[in-house]
Design a protein around this motif. Structure first.
Motif, PDB file in Angstrom:
ATOM      1  N   SER A   1       0.816  -1.212   0.000  1.00  0.00           N
ATOM      2  CA  SER A   1       0.000   0.000   0.000  1.00  0.00           C
ATOM      3  C   SER A   1       0.848   1.259   0.000  1.00  0.00           C
ATOM      4  CB  SER A   1      -0.930   0.006   1.219  1.00  0.00           C
ATOM      5  OG  SER A   1      -0.154   0.023   2.419  1.00  0.00           O
TER       6      SER A   1
ATOM      7  N   ASN B   1      -0.790  -3.346 -11.460  1.00  0.00           N
ATOM      8  CA  ASN B   1      -0.711  -4.725 -10.989  1.00  0.00           C
ATOM      9  C   ASN B   1       0.263  -5.588 -11.787  1.00  0.00           C
ATOM     10  OD1 ASN B   1      -2.668  -4.246  -8.989  1.00  0.00           O
ATOM     11  ND2 ASN B   1      -4.320  -4.603 -10.469  1.00  0.00           N
TER      12      ASN B   1
ATOM     13  N   ASN C   1      -0.220  -0.675  -5.441  1.00  0.00           N
ATOM     14  CA  ASN C   1      -0.881  -1.497  -6.446  1.00  0.00           C
ATOM     15  C   ASN C   1       0.091  -2.188  -7.406  1.00  0.00           C
ATOM     16  OD1 ASN C   1      -3.509  -0.847  -5.526  1.00  0.00           O
ATOM     17  ND2 ASN C   1      -3.396   1.103  -6.638  1.00  0.00           N
TER      18      ASN C   1
END
Length: 662
Positions: A110, A157, A142
């Motif tokens: 995070s 991602n 992310n």
């Protein structure tokens, strides 16, 4: 000349490269040595908030990394973390490179922090992305990758705690490259083709192509100088998060060279050659001399193939010549066995002269020194080899030479003569030799700092007399024959009846002499009953192996030769002596081809090529399986390793043979 032309085809005008990714690794580290020496880490000692430390990453979190990895962390906004490696100088000439590493996020993804992967010129730094051609940001939040080139793009991602393989292909050359087999997933090539324009890079994550981008256009990075530094850095104004880096590799895309990349890497690793005059001795740095030959040949071939030689390659060549010509490092110019290194050096200088991009990098002073040095080499060649001279000494009066002796005594300075004729042009070279004047020439040598040549040529007053007037060489022992001749001054250079512009005829004579015998493995040693040469390894029946080329024409001269009678025998059959001649024959062969003289009359040379193939492969077979040699009255067990230990140029000579074979 077949193989070399094939190599050039790979780098034709479209500069299409088809590569095996893992063939030429410039740098690799999986941190299994548990050592971070050689890296530049800041802060140098990790703090609680910032640093680089070696960790057993698998004990911290499950992932695909090896046991040891580098943890990079920046948990404070007060200071940045950087971790860089300035790798070998060879990388600077490798303008097409692949950078790969595994990266794993910490459990805490995070964080909004960023670690950037950047590269820079040799000796540069990555503190600012504007010193670099690109900035690949590994964002913690992310698991995003964000790529900055001339344009920028972000991907969500693409990073995770299990580990992701990042691959960055770079093209700092001036040509478009096509690279095959580029898609890599977890260190496995799965296929694909990548086309990179000049000054572009491509980024893959986990085998997926994220994009192809142009280099930053407003950075201080100079593409022609290549990449020689890579590293990771965090921003000092925000937290850089916590990541693990492992399995770093820097891979060259080798067909950016005309010569095999492995040879170029070896040549770039070595230093400049140097010599030191000692009476009746030869000073050789054979590996370093062949390395210079390779670099100069490479630049010449790139030019002949319509490409501009890489600026960093030109710079390295220039640096090495300047070292040789600095004074006290130059070849002694003595003739004879000095040709082991003087011949390849003369060809190197000729390649440089014939490559405008290289020659233009020489200052007026450099060029004058180069001319002086090449002329001195040619003077020594004339004294020891010219048809009207039969001096049985080197320039300082050492009697361990004669122009009718075996190839290792002769072919080096034949190469000097051919290279000098190509360097100056035959007419200018002959004019220099005919007008040679010892005293002012030695004064010029002294002014240039060429003390090796001055010391060699002034070691005995007989040298000046022989050079200038000819007649018998008056050596230290009046009872011995030191030879006679017309000398150098006033003497037009011919060799075996040929002018120096009859290059192919001269080389043909060398080759026919070198590959003269019918192949035979076992030779009875004359004068010593029951002793014979043979291959050391045996077959399943316990019999010594026989060369597969047995009975075919072309075996090298020194497998059936002679020397003075020692311990009752004058017989000689030796891997060592074969190689000492072959290394010179091969440098001459490539020089003859490069100068455009290979089979210049267009005759049928299939018989010669067949003999050369037999001779070289018979030699390689005996070296591979070991050979009981006999020379100078003694037996010796020899093989590839003993030859390499003595000469240290096996790879180079094998390359020269590959260049001229089919």
């Amino acid at each position: 000349m077949m193989k070399l032309l094939c190599l050039i085809t790979l780098v034709a005008s479209a500069f299409v490269s088809t590569v095996s990714l893992r063939a030429h690794i410039l740098y690799a580290d999986d941190f299994s040595s548990a050592d971070l020496s050689g890296y530049n880490a800041s802060p140098s000692t990790g703090t609680a908030d910032n640093g680089a430390q070696l960790v057993d990453v698998q004990a911290l979190l499950p992932n695909s990394l090896s046991a040891n990895a580098v943890r990079l962390y920046d948990l404070s906004s007060s200071a940045a973390t950087s971790f860089t490696k300035d790798y070998s100088v060879i990388a600077s000439t490798q303008l097409v490179q692949l950078f790969q590493f595994n990266v794993a996020l910490s459990d805490d993804t995070s964080s909004a922090g960023v670690f950037s992967f950047r590269v820079a010129n040799p000796g540069g730094n990555i503190s600012s992305k504007y010193n670099c051609p690109f900035d690949v940001q590994l964002r913690m939040s992310n698991g995003t990758i964000y790529v900055y080139g001339a344009t920028s793009a972000g991907y969500i991602n693409k990073l995770n705690a299990d580990g992701t393989l990042i691959s960055v292909y770079t093209n700092s050359s001036t040509d478009t490259v096509v690279i095959e087999n580029t898609v890599v997933i977890e260190n496995t090539v799965v296929g694909g083709t990548l086309t990179l324009e000049a000054n572009h890079f491509a980024v893959y994550a986990g085998g997926a192509l994220l994009g192809i981008f142009e280099y930053l256009t407003n950075s201080s990075f100079v593409p022609a100088n290549g990449i020689g530094l890579f590293g990771f850095t965090s921003a000092s104004t925000s937290n850089g998060g916590d990541i693990m880096i492992d399995n770093i590799e820097v891979i060259s895309i080798p067909e950016t060279y005309a010569l095999p990349a492995g040879i170029m890497e070896e040549a770039l690793h070595l230093e400049a050659p140097y010599w030191q005059f000692q009476p009746a001795q030869r000073s050789h740095k054979l590996g370093e001399t062949h390395a210079l030959y390779a670099l100069c040949l490479e630049a010449y071939l790139e030019q002949e193939n319509g490409r501009t030689p890489y600026p960093r390659l030109v710079e390295i060549i220039h640096e090495r010549f300047r070292s040789v010509m600095a004074g006290g490092n130059e070849p002694e110019c003595q003739g004879g066995l000095g040709g082991w290194s003087h011949g390849p050096f003369a060809w190197s200088l000729a390649f440089a002269r014939r490559t405008p991009q290289v020659w233009s990098a020489f200052s007026a002073s450099d060029k004058a020194k180069a001319d002086l040095l090449m002329e001195a080499l040619a003077v020594a060649a004339s004294f020891t080899l010219e048809d009207d001279n039969d001096y049985r000494v080197t320039a300082e009066g050492d009697r361990n030479t004669r122009k009718t002796w075996n190839p290792n005594h002769v072919e080096g300075y034949v190469g000097v003569a051919l290279a000098a004729a190509w360097y100056f042009g035959v007419d200018e070279l002959n004019a220099r030799l005919v007008g040679f004047d010892f005293d002012p020439f030695v004064q010029d040598l002294s002014a240039a700092g060429f003390t090796n040549i001055v010391d060699c040529w002034t070691y005995t007053p007989a040298t000046k007399v022989a050079f200038m007037q000819g007649g018998p060489f008056i050596g230290e022992d009046p009872t011995l024959d030191y030879g006679t001749g017309l000398g150098v001054r006033g003497n037009h250079f011919t060799y075996n009846g040929y002018e120096l512009d009859q290059v192919w005829a001269i080389y043909l004579g060398l080759a026919e002499r070198m590959f003269a015998h019918t192949a035979q493995t076992e030779h009875a040693v004359t004068g010593i009953s029951g002793l014979y040469t043979h291959i050391l390894e045996t077959d399943a029946m316990g019999d010594f192996l026989i060369s597969p080329y047995e009975g075919q024409d072309g075996m090298c001269m020194e497998f059936k030769s002679s020397n003075e009678v020692l311990n009752g025998s004058s017989f000689r059959s030796s891997l060592h002596y074969v190689f000492s001649g072959l290394m010179l024959n091969m440098t001459n062969a490539v020089g003859v081809w490069a100068s455009g003289e290979w089979n210049a009359n267009g005759s049928d040379i299939s018989v010669l090529e067949a003999k050369m193939n037999v001779g070289m492969n018979d030699f390689f077979y005996k070296a591979e399986h070991g050979y009981l040699s006999f020379a100078m009255g003694e037996s010796h067990e020899e093989d590839f390793f003993t030859v390499q230990e003595t000469f240290s140029v096996w790879n180079f000579v094998s390359c020269w043979w590959a260049c001229v074979s089919g």
